[in-house]
Design an enzyme around this catalytic site. Sequence first.
Site, mmCIF file in Angstrom:
data_model
loop_
_atom_site.group_PDB
_atom_site.id
_atom_site.type_symbol
_atom_site.label_atom_id
_atom_site.label_comp_id
_atom_site.label_asym_id
_atom_site.label_seq_id
_atom_site.Cartn_x
_atom_site.Cartn_y
_atom_site.Cartn_z
ATOM 1 N N GLN A 119 65.012 37.194 93.284
ATOM 2 C CA GLN A 119 64.920 38.567 93.779
ATOM 3 C C GLN A 119 63.462 39.017 93.733
ATOM 4 O OE1 GLN A 119 67.615 41.481 92.152
ATOM 5 N NE2 GLN A 119 66.713 43.092 93.382
ATOM 6 N N PHE A 120 62.774 38.856 94.856
ATOM 7 C CA PHE A 120 61.356 39.181 94.918
ATOM 8 C C PHE A 120 61.089 40.664 94.730
ATOM 9 C CE2 PHE A 120 62.443 40.091 99.274
ATOM 10 C CZ PHE A 120 61.534 41.057 99.680
ATOM 11 N N THR A 121 62.063 41.531 94.986
ATOM 12 C CA THR A 121 61.825 42.970 94.851
ATOM 13 C C THR A 121 61.582 43.393 93.409
ATOM 14 O OG1 THR A 121 64.195 43.467 94.766
ATOM 15 C CG2 THR A 121 63.126 43.528 96.941
#
Length: 145
Positions: A78-80
């Site tokens: 999850q890059f966010t």
Amino acid sequence: MIALIQRVKHAKVEVDSKVVGEIGTGSLVLLGVEKDDDQNKADKLLNKVMNYRMFSDENGKMNLNIQQVKGELLIVSQFTLVADTKSGNRPSFSKGATPERGLELYNYFVNKCKQSDIKFETGKFGADMQVSLVNDGPVTFQLQV
């Protein structure tokens, strides 16, 4: 590296309406990789995930880790998580690793899990995923190294 870990009764991740990973009791690990991260940080974060005492003992106290309760892991990229949200109304991803570096360290983290006795599943890196879970507690922690 950042991990958002949630104690779950069960969790699953789907891609294109197909389940690609599913667990029972354990931890959902949302994993974010920053541009300065390396294998050393991944090792430290995995050690913390494996040893974090977020499961209840016989007295109802959070005193047991995932290994002690024989729980399962669902690891989802999850890059966010690495977004800078301090100013404005739009996240900045300038602290995030490149997709190539993110994939490399995500795979490293997952491969290190294979060396443990923990049953684990994964999402699909870079895919549009739908994650479902029943958060037990709710219990959620952000771990960062």
